[in-house]
Write an enzyme that holds these catalytic residues in place. Structure first.
Site, PDB file in Angstrom:
ATOM      1  N   ASP A  90      -0.121  -5.354   9.475  1.00 34.34           N
ATOM      2  CA  ASP A  90      -1.125  -4.355   9.114  1.00 34.34           C
ATOM      3  C   ASP A  90      -2.435  -5.112   8.897  1.00 34.34           C
ATOM      4  O   ASP A  90      -2.558  -5.912   7.966  1.00 34.34           O
ATOM      5  CB  ASP A  90      -0.701  -3.619   7.832  1.00 34.34           C
ATOM      6  CG  ASP A  90      -1.685  -2.512   7.482  1.00 34.34           C
ATOM      7  OD1 ASP A  90      -2.744  -2.422   8.124  1.00 34.34           O
ATOM      8  OD2 ASP A  90      -1.392  -1.739   6.535  1.00 34.34           O
ATOM      9  N   LYS A 133     -13.063  -0.488   7.743  1.00 35.16           N
ATOM     10  CA  LYS A 133     -13.796  -1.309   6.768  1.00 35.16           C
ATOM     11  C   LYS A 133     -14.770  -2.243   7.475  1.00 35.16           C
ATOM     12  O   LYS A 133     -15.916  -2.342   7.096  1.00 35.16           O
ATOM     13  CB  LYS A 133     -12.835  -2.146   5.919  1.00 35.16           C
ATOM     14  CG  LYS A 133     -11.509  -1.491   5.609  1.00 35.16           C
ATOM     15  CD  LYS A 133     -11.573  -0.464   4.499  1.00 35.16           C
ATOM     16  CE  LYS A 133     -10.357   0.440   4.574  1.00 35.16           C
ATOM     17  NZ  LYS A 133     -10.025   1.134   3.375  1.00 35.16           N
ATOM     18  N   TRP A 170       0.867  -1.185   0.000  1.00 39.42           N
ATOM     19  CA  TRP A 170       0.000   0.000   0.000  1.00 39.42           C
ATOM     20  C   TRP A 170       0.902   1.233   0.000  1.00 39.42           C
ATOM     21  O   TRP A 170       1.800   1.332   0.853  1.00 39.42           O
ATOM     22  CB  TRP A 170      -0.853  -0.067   1.270  1.00 39.42           C
ATOM     23  CG  TRP A 170      -1.903   0.981   1.413  1.00 39.42           C
ATOM     24  CD1 TRP A 170      -2.801   1.402   0.474  1.00 39.42           C
ATOM     25  CD2 TRP A 170      -2.207   1.721   2.593  1.00 39.42           C
ATOM     26  NE1 TRP A 170      -3.638   2.337   1.003  1.00 39.42           N
ATOM     27  CE2 TRP A 170      -3.292   2.556   2.304  1.00 39.42           C
ATOM     28  CE3 TRP A 170      -1.663   1.749   3.882  1.00 39.42           C
ATOM     29  CZ2 TRP A 170      -3.844   3.415   3.240  1.00 39.42           C
ATOM     30  CZ3 TRP A 170      -2.220   2.596   4.810  1.00 39.42           C
ATOM     31  CH2 TRP A 170      -3.298   3.422   4.492  1.00 39.42           C
TER      32      TRP A 170
HETATM   33  C1  LIG Z   1      -3.323  -1.714   3.756  1.00 38.19           C
HETATM   34  C2  LIG Z   1      -4.010  -0.688   4.578  1.00 38.19           C
HETATM   35  N1  LIG Z   1      -3.548  -0.425   5.802  1.00 38.19           N
HETATM   36  C3  LIG Z   1      -4.121   0.472   6.601  1.00 38.19           C
HETATM   37  C4  LIG Z   1      -5.226   1.177   6.186  1.00 38.19           C
HETATM   38  C5  LIG Z   1      -5.749   2.141   7.193  1.00 38.19           C
HETATM   39  O1  LIG Z   1      -6.939   2.679   7.026  1.00 38.19           O
HETATM   40  P1  LIG Z   1      -7.624   3.680   8.050  1.00 38.19           P
HETATM   41  O2  LIG Z   1      -6.606   4.605   8.574  1.00 38.19           O
HETATM   42  O3  LIG Z   1      -8.651   4.340   7.223  1.00 38.19           O
HETATM   43  O4  LIG Z   1      -8.220   2.844   9.142  1.00 38.19           O
HETATM   44  C6  LIG Z   1      -5.743   0.960   4.901  1.00 38.19           C
HETATM   45  C7  LIG Z   1      -6.873   1.717   4.383  1.00 38.19           C
HETATM   46  O5  LIG Z   1      -7.182   1.800   3.242  1.00 38.19           O
HETATM   47  C8  LIG Z   1      -5.119  -0.012   4.089  1.00 38.19           C
HETATM   48  O6  LIG Z   1      -5.561  -0.289   2.863  1.00 38.19           O
END
Ligand SMILES: Cc1ncc(COP(=O)(O)O)c(C=O)c1O
Length: 395
Positions: free
Chosen positions: A211, A246, A130
């Site tokens: 993660d 999510k 990511w």
């Molecule tokens: C791989 C990954 N890690 C962490 C996150 C963290 O998301 P958030 O800060 O919205 O909870 C996301 C969100 O798209 C993600 O795709």
């Protein structure tokens, strides 16, 4: 002084979503940003969250700050959700957590802790990963290494290459792993492969940093946690960045937790104090609303059961969409798209070139990243055939 600053290019993912939003084509399809969308293309509020919100509105009597560690009920609930009710590490009292602004906040606090403990630690990240991992962990000052992960030719994990690259990860290093539903490729490790990673960590002494942004979106809440729980059952230390964006649909409420499995209870207390201090430096106190809702859902049997039912319907729908998309693409374009059905979570690469992805945008208003990463949840019965036709048009 501010006049020194030049505008930056748009974020590659958010910029494309904005371009789709502005596109007047009524047939446009947005497969860019990673939010779950239902059949109507909406990102709904879970009914269990709605109910929790209603009761919170009726009962909340203060908007005073939470503690830097966040809400106690939320922290307890998230530790159990991530590690499982029967976790030995939980029973031993060697787990601590801090509520964070989303999974991003958890990644950042985790990175702060790693940097405090081992300023020269290298963070090993999957190729691809990511794109936000770089700035989130790198801005703390940690150095990166990458390990090969996805094989674009086979549409699967190149596990031999991963293991061979991770041979360089040493004690004091961090290996960042996607707990499930790998973003961007959707290809996850098998339980047997997690076992091998646990053995490498035991032998080489590196610390896994998982993660965990998509628990419950791949197969199920417990199934998606199996690899991470295996690490925790074997290793003295594991760090987890958990997100409720999510699986509880709390995206804008910025709800997550950095969970630290430590060698013993005394160390867990030390880590918590360091995490609180890191939070104080970065954003001071976490936002309350989302965590109070999640805490209510986790700790209420009726709401909890309703949420689990809703989440498994979401998960089933995503897997159904994967199957429909695979078959629509195979019947329109020929070729083998079986990998879409075996990959997990919201993301897959379609295997198109950047030029083909751009033609999909320009000629068909079908928006995906240049890497051809799609958000499967952007597909629905109304746009499935159009997407398949558009892909066949650029192939
Ligand atoms: C791989 C990954 N890690 C962490 C996150 C963290 O998301 P958030 O800060 O919205 O909870 C996301 C969100 O798209 C993600 O795709």
């Amino acid at each position: 002084m501010l006049q020194m600053l030049e505008p930056l290019p748009a974020d590659p993912i958010l910029g494309l979503s904005a371009a789709c939003h502005a596109d007047p084509n009524p047939d446009k399809v947005d497969l860019t940003v990673g939010i779950y969308k239902n059949e109507k293309g909406e990102c709904p509020v879970f009914a269990a969250v709605q109910e929790a919100q209603q009761s919170l509105v009726n009962e909340e009597t203060s908007k005073a700050y939470l503690a830097a560690a966040g809400d106690g009920a939320f922290n307890q609930g998230i530790q159990k959700l991530v590690l499982g009710d029967g976790s030995g590490a939980l029973a031993d009292g060697r787990v601590t957590s801090i509520q964070t602004p989303g999974g991003c906040g958890a990644l950042r606090i985790g990175a702060e802790i790693v940097h405090a403990a081992a300023p020269n630690a290298k963070v090993w990240v999957s190729d691809p990963t990511w794109p936000v991992h770089g700035p989130l962990l790198g801005s703390v000052g940690l150095e990166f290494r990458s390990y090969r992960y996805y094989d674009y030719a086979t549409h699967g994990v190149n596990f031999d290459a991963m293991v061979s690259d991770l041979a360089g990860a040493q004690a004091g290093d961090i290996v960042l792993l996607h707990g499930c539903c790998h973003n961007p490729c959707g290809a996850d490790l098998s339980l047997e492969q997690w076992r091998v990673i646990a053995e490498l960590a035991e032998r080489q002494g590196f610390t896994p940093f998982v993660d965990f942004a998509y628990q419950g979106m791949g197969v199920g809440l417990d199934e998606d946690a199996a690899g991470l729980r295996l690490l925790v059952s074997r290793l003295p230390e594991v760090i987890v960045a958990s997100s409720c964006s999510k699986n509880l649909g709390l995206y804008r409420e910025r709800t997550g937790a950095a969970v630290f499995v430590c060698a013993d209870a005394a160390n867990a207390r030390a880590v918590l104090s360091q995490a609180q201090s890191a939070a104080r430096r970065v954003y001071s106190m976490p936002p309350a609303h989302g965590a109070l809702l999640a805490g209510r859902v986790f700790n209420d049997d009726v709401l909890g059961a309703l949420w689990r039912e809703e989440l498994s319907a979401v998960c089933e729908r995503i897997n159904g969409l994967r199957s429909s998309l695979r078959h629509a693409l195979e019947s329109r374009c020929g070729g083998n798209f079986a990998f879409i059905e075996t990959e997990k979570g919201m993301f897959s690469f379609l295997g198109l070139s950047a030029e083909q992805a751009q033609r999909l945008r320009n000629d068909y208003s079908v928006y995906m990243l240049d890497s051809s990463r799609i958000n499967v949840a952007g597909v629905n019965a109304g746009n499935l055939d159009y997407i398949a036709e558009a892909v066949s048009g650029v192939l």
